[in-house]
Write a protein that holds these residues in place. Structure first.
Motif, PDB file in Angstrom:
ATOM      1  N   ALA A   1      46.232  64.460 -30.614  1.00 25.77           N
ATOM      2  CA  ALA A   1      45.107  63.429 -31.261  1.00 25.77           C
ATOM      3  C   ALA A   1      44.382  63.713 -29.898  1.00 25.77           C
ATOM      4  CB  ALA A   1      45.823  62.167 -30.403  1.00 25.77           C
ATOM      5  N   MET A   2      44.469  64.597 -28.503  1.00 22.62           N
ATOM      6  CA  MET A   2      43.745  65.223 -28.091  1.00 22.62           C
ATOM      7  C   MET A   2      42.621  66.697 -28.005  1.00 22.62           C
ATOM      8  SD  MET A   2      43.586  63.220 -25.637  1.00 22.62           S
ATOM      9  CE  MET A   2      42.626  63.933 -24.431  1.00 22.62           C
ATOM     10  N   ILE A   3      43.878  66.840 -29.361  1.00 14.43           N
ATOM     11  CA  ILE A   3      42.741  67.790 -30.296  1.00 14.43           C
ATOM     12  C   ILE A   3      40.913  67.332 -29.917  1.00 14.43           C
ATOM     13  CG2 ILE A   3      42.392  69.341 -32.041  1.00 14.43           C
ATOM     14  CD1 ILE A   3      45.475  69.477 -32.075  1.00 14.43           C
ATOM     15  N   VAL A   4      41.332  66.259 -30.981  1.00  8.08           N
ATOM     16  CA  VAL A   4      39.051  65.638 -31.633  1.00  8.08           C
ATOM     17  C   VAL A   4      38.851  65.169 -29.955  1.00  8.08           C
ATOM     18  CG1 VAL A   4      38.817  63.397 -32.828  1.00  8.08           C
ATOM     19  CG2 VAL A   4      41.070  64.939 -33.415  1.00  8.08           C
ATOM     20  N   MET A   5      39.879  65.146 -28.883  1.00  4.37           N
ATOM     21  CA  MET A   5      38.901  64.430 -27.801  1.00  4.37           C
ATOM     22  C   MET A   5      38.444  65.899 -26.821  1.00  4.37           C
ATOM     23  SD  MET A   5      39.372  61.071 -27.828  1.00  4.37           S
ATOM     24  CE  MET A   5      38.189  61.133 -26.452  1.00  4.37           C
ATOM     25  N   MET A   6      39.682  66.474 -26.939  1.00  4.84           N
ATOM     26  CA  MET A   6      38.580  67.928 -25.993  1.00  4.84           C
ATOM     27  C   MET A   6      38.020  68.111 -27.347  1.00  4.84           C
ATOM     28  SD  MET A   6      40.918  67.600 -23.341  1.00  4.84           S
ATOM     29  CE  MET A   6      39.147  69.737 -23.175  1.00  4.84           C
TER      30      MET A   6
ATOM     31  N   THR B   1      58.025  59.224 -25.737  1.00  3.66           N
ATOM     32  CA  THR B   1      58.285  60.324 -25.756  1.00  3.66           C
ATOM     33  C   THR B   1      57.646  60.448 -26.523  1.00  3.66           C
ATOM     34  OG1 THR B   1      61.222  60.079 -24.936  1.00  3.66           O
ATOM     35  CG2 THR B   1      60.265  62.158 -26.108  1.00  3.66           C
ATOM     36  N   ILE B   2      57.548  60.554 -28.224  1.00  2.59           N
ATOM     37  CA  ILE B   2      57.554  60.261 -29.313  1.00  2.59           C
ATOM     38  C   ILE B   2      55.484  60.136 -28.992  1.00  2.59           C
ATOM     39  CG2 ILE B   2      56.669  60.403 -31.729  1.00  2.59           C
ATOM     40  CD1 ILE B   2      59.570  58.880 -31.789  1.00  2.59           C
ATOM     41  N   LEU B   3      55.218  59.897 -28.029  1.00  2.75           N
ATOM     42  CA  LEU B   3      53.545  59.459 -28.185  1.00  2.75           C
ATOM     43  C   LEU B   3      53.390  60.333 -26.751  1.00  2.75           C
ATOM     44  CD1 LEU B   3      51.568  57.021 -28.666  1.00  2.75           C
ATOM     45  CD2 LEU B   3      52.662  56.063 -26.350  1.00  2.75           C
ATOM     46  N   PHE B   4      53.862  60.778 -26.261  1.00  3.07           N
ATOM     47  CA  PHE B   4      53.004  61.208 -25.374  1.00  3.07           C
ATOM     48  C   PHE B   4      53.954  62.942 -25.000  1.00  3.07           C
ATOM     49  CE2 PHE B   4      52.817  57.323 -23.352  1.00  3.07           C
ATOM     50  CZ  PHE B   4      51.787  57.332 -22.404  1.00  3.07           C
TER      51      PHE B   4
ATOM     52  N   THR C   1      39.902  75.897 -32.961  1.00  4.21           N
ATOM     53  CA  THR C   1      40.300  76.520 -33.383  1.00  4.21           C
ATOM     54  C   THR C   1      41.154  76.886 -31.630  1.00  4.21           C
ATOM     55  OG1 THR C   1      38.324  77.829 -32.923  1.00  4.21           O
ATOM     56  CG2 THR C   1      38.919  77.167 -35.607  1.00  4.21           C
ATOM     57  N   TRP C   2      40.341  76.992 -30.932  1.00  9.70           N
ATOM     58  CA  TRP C   2      40.540  77.376 -29.930  1.00  9.70           C
ATOM     59  C   TRP C   2      41.695  76.545 -28.783  1.00  9.70           C
ATOM     60  CZ3 TRP C   2      34.721  77.942 -26.796  1.00  9.70           C
ATOM     61  CH2 TRP C   2      34.531  78.674 -27.818  1.00  9.70           C
ATOM     62  N   ILE C   3      41.756  75.317 -29.058  1.00 14.69           N
ATOM     63  CA  ILE C   3      42.660  74.803 -28.611  1.00 14.69           C
ATOM     64  C   ILE C   3      44.039  74.676 -30.176  1.00 14.69           C
ATOM     65  CG2 ILE C   3      43.572  71.765 -28.255  1.00 14.69           C
ATOM     66  CD1 ILE C   3      40.243  71.735 -27.564  1.00 14.69           C
TER      67      ILE C   3
ATOM     68  N   ASN D   1      42.167  56.430 -32.942  1.00 14.21           N
ATOM     69  CA  ASN D   1      41.521  56.288 -34.618  1.00 14.21           C
ATOM     70  C   ASN D   1      42.921  58.052 -34.800  1.00 14.21           C
ATOM     71  OD1 ASN D   1      40.310  54.075 -35.114  1.00 14.21           O
ATOM     72  ND2 ASN D   1      38.455  55.430 -35.071  1.00 14.21           N
ATOM     73  N   ALA D   2      42.427  58.372 -33.518  1.00 19.32           N
ATOM     74  CA  ALA D   2      42.803  59.695 -33.072  1.00 19.32           C
ATOM     75  C   ALA D   2      44.323  59.516 -32.913  1.00 19.32           C
ATOM     76  CB  ALA D   2      42.095  60.767 -31.874  1.00 19.32           C
ATOM     77  N   PHE D   3      44.942  58.546 -32.792  1.00 16.44           N
ATOM     78  CA  PHE D   3      46.019  58.015 -31.816  1.00 16.44           C
ATOM     79  C   PHE D   3      47.046  57.720 -33.903  1.00 16.44           C
ATOM     80  CE2 PHE D   3      45.734  59.599 -27.770  1.00 16.44           C
ATOM     81  CZ  PHE D   3      46.880  59.830 -28.111  1.00 16.44           C
ATOM     82  N   LEU D   4      46.383  56.969 -33.947  1.00 14.99           N
ATOM     83  CA  LEU D   4      46.534  55.796 -35.478  1.00 14.99           C
ATOM     84  C   LEU D   4      46.452  56.847 -36.416  1.00 14.99           C
ATOM     85  CD1 LEU D   4      44.318  52.615 -34.814  1.00 14.99           C
ATOM     86  CD2 LEU D   4      47.583  52.746 -34.754  1.00 14.99           C
TER      87      LEU D   4
END
Length: 344
Positions: free
Chosen positions: A261-266, A251-254, A332-334, A228-231
């Motif tokens: 998207a990794m903000i949500v995961m972290m 390139t766009i994806l990574f 906020t830290w990320i 969901n974060a990536f979508l």
């Protein structure tokens, strides 16, 4: 940001107080307290010594009950017991177990490494499995791959952890099929005799089934969160513009989507840690007889060992509240663009 952080940590105090008070009242209202448990043990012990005959001693006598209540500190009013408990808990003094010859703090410290070990490896494998799978589901959204993996994850999420643990034991731990892995414990009986590398191998060998049970039930939610974060990121305008300028999708994806998207995961990492440490591990430790905090808490509930019960609950609650605050602040830290002051 500083004022918000202080406010969140200060809110832990009344929240922790209310949760402890509620648990304290519920546990004390449950019938069959530690006095009854001890009377039952004394009666069974007396019958065994007399060859199963009825004991000549009436263990329900008022004098015996009064002595046990004084021993456990249950002869005082409920409000006074709660006050004394809070005063000691401020110093992380959880008292002494009713049925073990150790303090609760010592018991928790001795059992904590097992729970941490199980939780750490489970969390690591969950993320290593969920993030690549979630990215693939987002990129291939609506395809047969997305459909079938979603079905598998629905089944994984629906089946409880203890059932996965039992199935793994049946298939791979000497049940009806194979006997590849040990059925209980975290170490072999000859652990002290093993070399360094043999100890590592033995440790991993014992962790395979309990960690697998944790991962199989925990990776589904993380995978859907990743997808969901990536979508959401892939649907934003800057992605459309990047595609229009001819940037390669990889390139766009990574380079752009992955970072945002990794903000949500972290930020979800502390909550995942809490789940695998205290929620999922509770049943896994029971089934595989792992000497962790989950098994300790289960045994304490059965014995009505109040100091161990309340000490464990205090640790669970405090850890959960702190990790929730850390999870919130991680946003906020990320990503410094996020400001919480506007919420106040």
């Amino acid at each position: 940001m500083l004022s918000y952080t202080l406010k969140r940590f200060l809110l832990i105090v009344p929240t922790l107080f209310c949760i402890i008070l509620l648990n304290f009242l519920i546990v004390h209202l449950v019938p069959g307290g530690p006095v009854e448990q001890m009377l039952h043990r004394m009666e069974l012990s007396a019958q065994e010594h007399k060859g199963g005959a009825s004991s000549a001693v009436d263990f329900g006598q008022d004098a015996v009950v009064k002595e046990l209540k004084q021993q456990f500190g249950l002869d005082q009013p409920l409000w006074k017991r709660f006050y004394i408990m809070l005063k000691h808990y401020l110093m992380f003094d959880f008292g002494k177990s009713y049925f073990r010859s150790e303090s609760v703090t010592t018991l928790l410290i001795n059992r904590l490494p097992v729970s941490l070990s199980l939780g750490f490896w489970s969390m690591m494998l969950m993320y290593l499995l969920a993030i690549p799978l979630g990215i693939q589901k987002a990129v291939r959204n609506g395809t047969c791959f997305d459909l079938w993996t979603s079905l598998i994850m629905m089944l994984s999420y629906a089946i409880p952890t203890f059932l996965f643990a039992l199935l793994l034991m049946i298939f791979f731990a000497g049940g009806s099929f194979f006997s590849y892995f040990p059925i209980q414990g975290l170490f072999s009986w000859d652990w002290s005799r093993l070399s360094f590398w043999e100890k590592i191998k033995d440790y991993i060998w014992h962790l395979v089934l309990p960690v697998s049970a944790q991962v199989l039930t925990g990776f589904a939610a993380l995978t859907l969160l990743t997808k969901n974060a990536f979508l959401e990121e892939l649907s934003k305008q800057y992605i459309v513009a990047a595609k229009a300028f001819g940037f390669k999708f990889r390139t766009i994806l990574f380079k752009h989507v992955f970072r945002n998207a990794m903000i949500v995961m972290m930020a979800h990492l502390p909550l995942t840690l809490f789940h695998v440490l205290f929620s999922g591990a509770f049943l896994v430790e029971m089934i595989f007889s792992l000497e962790g905090i989950g098994l300790l808490s289960y045994e304490a509930i059965g014995n009505r060992d109040y100091p161990v019960i309340f000490g464990s609950l205090y640790l669970f609650t405090l850890t959960g509240l702190v990790l929730h605050v850390i999870s919130d602040l991680l946003y906020t830290w990320i990503d410094p663009r996020i400001h919480f002051e506007g919420k106040n």
